[in-house]
Design a protein around this motif. Structure first.
Motif, PDB file in Angstrom:
ATOM      1  N   ASP A 146     -48.596 -28.103 -14.360  1.00 48.78           N
ATOM      2  CA  ASP A 146     -49.613 -27.672 -13.407  1.00 48.78           C
ATOM      3  C   ASP A 146     -48.965 -26.967 -12.220  1.00 48.78           C
ATOM      4  O   ASP A 146     -47.775 -27.156 -11.929  1.00 48.78           O
ATOM      5  N   VAL A 147     -49.746 -26.155 -11.531  1.00 48.50           N
ATOM      6  CA  VAL A 147     -49.210 -25.240 -10.531  1.00 48.50           C
ATOM      7  C   VAL A 147     -48.492 -25.962  -9.393  1.00 48.50           C
ATOM      8  O   VAL A 147     -47.556 -25.419  -8.790  1.00 48.50           O
ATOM      9  N   GLY A 148     -48.878 -27.198  -9.113  1.00 49.22           N
ATOM     10  CA  GLY A 148     -48.238 -27.945  -8.050  1.00 49.22           C
ATOM     11  C   GLY A 148     -46.809 -28.346  -8.357  1.00 49.22           C
ATOM     12  O   GLY A 148     -46.078 -28.774  -7.457  1.00 49.22           O
ATOM     13  N   MET A 149     -46.381 -28.190  -9.605  1.00 50.61           N
ATOM     14  CA  MET A 149     -45.030 -28.554 -10.007  1.00 50.61           C
ATOM     15  C   MET A 149     -44.133 -27.325 -10.168  1.00 50.61           C
ATOM     16  O   MET A 149     -43.100 -27.382 -10.831  1.00 50.61           O
ATOM     17  N   HIS A 150     -44.537 -26.240  -9.543  1.00 46.82           N
ATOM     18  CA  HIS A 150     -43.775 -24.979  -9.564  1.00 46.82           C
ATOM     19  C   HIS A 150     -43.731 -24.475  -8.124  1.00 46.82           C
ATOM     20  O   HIS A 150     -44.738 -24.040  -7.579  1.00 46.82           O
ATOM     21  N   GLY A 151     -42.555 -24.585  -7.495  1.00 49.01           N
ATOM     22  CA  GLY A 151     -42.466 -24.280  -6.070  1.00 49.01           C
ATOM     23  C   GLY A 151     -42.915 -22.887  -5.706  1.00 49.01           C
ATOM     24  O   GLY A 151     -43.618 -22.685  -4.701  1.00 49.01           O
ATOM     25  N   PHE A 152     -42.541 -21.895  -6.503  1.00 53.08           N
ATOM     26  CA  PHE A 152     -42.958 -20.528  -6.218  1.00 53.08           C
ATOM     27  C   PHE A 152     -44.464 -20.353  -6.422  1.00 53.08           C
ATOM     28  O   PHE A 152     -45.157 -19.751  -5.599  1.00 53.08           O
ATOM     29  N   ALA A 153     -44.972 -20.882  -7.532  1.00 54.69           N
ATOM     30  CA  ALA A 153     -46.390 -20.691  -7.848  1.00 54.69           C
ATOM     31  C   ALA A 153     -47.289 -21.406  -6.849  1.00 54.69           C
ATOM     32  O   ALA A 153     -48.356 -20.895  -6.479  1.00 54.69           O
ATOM     33  N   ALA A 154     -46.896 -22.602  -6.408  1.00 53.63           N
ATOM     34  CA  ALA A 154     -47.708 -23.332  -5.435  1.00 53.63           C
ATOM     35  C   ALA A 154     -47.803 -22.559  -4.125  1.00 53.63           C
ATOM     36  O   ALA A 154     -48.880 -22.455  -3.521  1.00 53.63           O
ATOM     37  N   ALA A 155     -46.680 -21.984  -3.689  1.00 53.22           N
ATOM     38  CA  ALA A 155     -46.695 -21.179  -2.462  1.00 53.22           C
ATOM     39  C   ALA A 155     -47.501 -19.902  -2.665  1.00 53.22           C
ATOM     40  O   ALA A 155     -48.216 -19.445  -1.757  1.00 53.22           O
ATOM     41  N   LEU A 156     -47.406 -19.336  -3.840  1.00 50.05           N
ATOM     42  CA  LEU A 156     -48.177 -18.129  -4.161  1.00 50.05           C
ATOM     43  C   LEU A 156     -49.676 -18.406  -4.085  1.00 50.05           C
ATOM     44  O   LEU A 156     -50.435 -17.630  -3.482  1.00 50.05           O
ATOM     45  N   LEU A 204     -36.147 -26.848 -13.685  1.00 51.64           N
ATOM     46  CA  LEU A 204     -35.020 -25.986 -13.366  1.00 51.64           C
ATOM     47  C   LEU A 204     -35.279 -25.299 -12.038  1.00 51.64           C
ATOM     48  O   LEU A 204     -36.434 -25.106 -11.651  1.00 51.64           O
ATOM     49  N   ASP A 205     -34.225 -24.917 -11.351  1.00 52.74           N
ATOM     50  CA  ASP A 205     -34.365 -24.203 -10.083  1.00 52.74           C
ATOM     51  C   ASP A 205     -34.454 -22.704 -10.314  1.00 52.74           C
ATOM     52  O   ASP A 205     -33.741 -22.144 -11.155  1.00 52.74           O
ATOM     53  N   GLY A 206     -35.344 -22.077  -9.548  1.00 54.84           N
ATOM     54  CA  GLY A 206     -35.411 -20.626  -9.515  1.00 54.84           C
ATOM     55  C   GLY A 206     -34.848 -20.125  -8.198  1.00 54.84           C
ATOM     56  O   GLY A 206     -35.131 -20.702  -7.141  1.00 54.84           O
ATOM     57  N   ASP A 207     -34.039 -19.082  -8.252  1.00 52.97           N
ATOM     58  CA  ASP A 207     -33.427 -18.513  -7.048  1.00 52.97           C
ATOM     59  C   ASP A 207     -33.876 -17.068  -6.888  1.00 52.97           C
ATOM     60  O   ASP A 207     -33.865 -16.291  -7.847  1.00 52.97           O
ATOM     61  N   ALA A 208     -34.267 -16.707  -5.660  1.00 51.22           N
ATOM     62  CA  ALA A 208     -34.716 -15.343  -5.379  1.00 51.22           C
ATOM     63  C   ALA A 208     -34.115 -14.882  -4.061  1.00 51.22           C
ATOM     64  O   ALA A 208     -33.798 -15.690  -3.183  1.00 51.22           O
ATOM     65  N   ALA A 209     -33.995 -13.565  -3.919  1.00 49.71           N
ATOM     66  CA  ALA A 209     -33.450 -13.001  -2.685  1.00 49.71           C
ATOM     67  C   ALA A 209     -34.357 -13.270  -1.500  1.00 49.71           C
ATOM     68  O   ALA A 209     -33.891 -13.385  -0.363  1.00 49.71           O
ATOM     69  N   SER A 210     -35.661 -13.387  -1.745  1.00 56.91           N
ATOM     70  CA  SER A 210     -36.616 -13.697  -0.683  1.00 56.91           C
ATOM     71  C   SER A 210     -37.930 -14.122  -1.298  1.00 56.91           C
ATOM     72  O   SER A 210     -38.227 -13.801  -2.457  1.00 56.91           O
ATOM     73  N   ALA A 211     -38.734 -14.825  -0.518  1.00 60.23           N
ATOM     74  CA  ALA A 211     -40.074 -15.183  -0.968  1.00 60.23           C
ATOM     75  C   ALA A 211     -40.927 -13.939  -1.156  1.00 60.23           C
ATOM     76  O   ALA A 211     -41.791 -13.887  -2.034  1.00 60.23           O
ATOM     77  N   ALA A 212     -40.678 -12.917  -0.335  1.00 60.26           N
ATOM     78  CA  ALA A 212     -41.437 -11.671  -0.455  1.00 60.26           C
ATOM     79  C   ALA A 212     -41.183 -10.994  -1.792  1.00 60.26           C
ATOM     80  O   ALA A 212     -42.088 -10.358  -2.362  1.00 60.26           O
ATOM     81  N   GLU A 244     -47.319 -15.825   3.755  1.00 60.80           N
ATOM     82  CA  GLU A 244     -47.566 -17.244   3.532  1.00 60.80           C
ATOM     83  C   GLU A 244     -46.447 -17.874   2.708  1.00 60.80           C
ATOM     84  O   GLU A 244     -46.004 -19.004   2.998  1.00 60.80           O
ATOM     85  N   MET A 245     -45.978 -17.179   1.692  1.00 62.69           N
ATOM     86  CA  MET A 245     -44.891 -17.714   0.878  1.00 62.69           C
ATOM     87  C   MET A 245     -43.617 -17.875   1.705  1.00 62.69           C
ATOM     88  O   MET A 245     -42.891 -18.861   1.562  1.00 62.69           O
ATOM     89  N   THR A 246     -43.346 -16.909   2.587  1.00 57.90           N
ATOM     90  CA  THR A 246     -42.169 -16.997   3.449  1.00 57.90           C
ATOM     91  C   THR A 246     -42.289 -18.165   4.418  1.00 57.90           C
ATOM     92  O   THR A 246     -41.312 -18.893   4.666  1.00 57.90           O
ATOM     93  N   ALA A 247     -43.489 -18.373   4.951  1.00 58.82           N
ATOM     94  CA  ALA A 247     -43.710 -19.493   5.862  1.00 58.82           C
ATOM     95  C   ALA A 247     -43.455 -20.827   5.167  1.00 58.82           C
ATOM     96  O   ALA A 247     -42.952 -21.777   5.777  1.00 58.82           O
ATOM     97  N   ARG A 248     -43.781 -20.894   3.894  1.00 55.47           N
ATOM     98  CA  ARG A 248     -43.634 -22.147   3.158  1.00 55.47           C
ATOM     99  C   ARG A 248     -42.235 -22.340   2.571  1.00 55.47           C
ATOM    100  O   ARG A 248     -41.747 -23.477   2.494  1.00 55.47           O
ATOM    101  N   LEU A 249     -41.593 -21.258   2.149  1.00 52.25           N
ATOM    102  CA  LEU A 249     -40.322 -21.357   1.446  1.00 52.25           C
ATOM    103  C   LEU A 249     -39.122 -21.010   2.314  1.00 52.25           C
ATOM    104  O   LEU A 249     -37.993 -21.373   1.991  1.00 52.25           O
ATOM    105  N   GLY A 250     -39.361 -20.266   3.411  1.00 48.71           N
ATOM    106  CA  GLY A 250     -38.276 -19.912   4.310  1.00 48.71           C
ATOM    107  C   GLY A 250     -37.880 -18.448   4.229  1.00 48.71           C
ATOM    108  O   GLY A 250     -38.231 -17.741   3.285  1.00 48.71           O
TER     109      GLY A 250
END
Length: 273
Positions: A146-156, A204-212, A244-250
């Protein structure tokens, strides 16, 4: 659990490029590596990939199974054209998972990374898999929890709700993250003759250059794009989601945990022989 609409299955125009640039490395590569690792243990000689997209899993399968013949398929011609350039070591074909253009028993392994959620008739797709599998063959696929168990998707999703408070697009929740009920998965597999299955919850961890960047990938490189464009200016909506994603993820590089089921299935015992 939502129904898959035709627009939810379409990748057209520049969508494959956006998907591959911003989502492939951060969201899909980690699980592609995990699937390929599991595929290597099975030592298949002929592999069929469904919903291959831009070739993220395809490249991992080619590396993990250098002696195997890999056939990659996707419903969308734009994905096939893009993926064939990314993973030229595979044979690429346009194909609908509900009507596979292959003979019976052709493949030792059928693999699918985050594609089963998009099949409008999942038992029919699983029946096609059973048909093209050789005796002893295996289906290996992933499906998001479910979407709450995906850090990127929940912020999205939080960003989407901020951008469109009166009528938020539902694609992310109902399609990519709409197929996590294992009882339903089991029923669909059994209805398609693939009732011998196991499922592991893998984080698993996902890594991105930015939330944007992640916001740009989902908003421009998935069918969410069509839902957002139908509600107003796509660029403006993407900007709100990114904020919003940046505010939540940094700010700067971001890491988020992502949980999915890794499912391994074989034809039901009563259908063997």
């Amino acid at each position: 659990m939502g129904m898959t609409r035709e627009q939810d299955r379409l990748w057209v125009g520049s969508m494959p490029e956006a998907y591959d640039r911003w989502l492939a490395p951060s969201v899909f590569r980690p699980f592609a590596h995990e699937l390929a690792r599991r595929a290597a243990r099975l030592a298949p000689r002929k592999v069929l990939e469904l919903a291959a997209g831009t070739g993220v899993l395809t490249t991992e399968l080619l590396a993990a199974l250098p002696a195997a013949d890999v056939t990659a398929t996707d419903l969308n011609t734009a994905m096939v054209e893009f993926g064939s350039r990314q993973a030229p070591g595979a044979e690429w074909r346009q194909a609908d998972a509900l009507d596979l253009p292959f003979g019976d028993g052709e493949f030792d392994l059928v693999a699918c990374e985050f594609g089963v959620m998009f099949f409008p008739d999942k038992p029919a797709a699983f029946a096609q898999v059973r048909r093209v599998l050789a005796p002893g063959g295996t289906l290996l696929f992933t499906s998001w929890r479910d979407v709450g168990m995906h850090g990127f998707a929940a912020a999205l999703v939080a960003g989407i709700e901020r951008a469109y408070p009166e009528d938020p697009p539902t694609f992310m929740v109902t399609v990519p993250h709409g197929y996590f009920d294992l009882d339903q998965v089991a029923a669909d597999l059994a209805a398609g003759g693939m009732g011998d299955f196991s499922a592991d919850a893998v984080t698993l961890d996902g890594d991105a250059a930015s939330a944007a960047d992640v916001a740009a990938g989902f908003c421009a490189g998935t069918p969410l794009r069509m839902e957002m464009a139908a509600r107003g200016d796509l660029a403006e909506g993407t900007q709100v989601v990114a904020e919003e994603m940046t505010a939540r993820l940094g700010d700067g590089p971001v890491t988020a945990p992502m949980t999915a089921y890794v499912v391994e299935a074989r034809p039901s015992p009563q259908l063997l022989g």
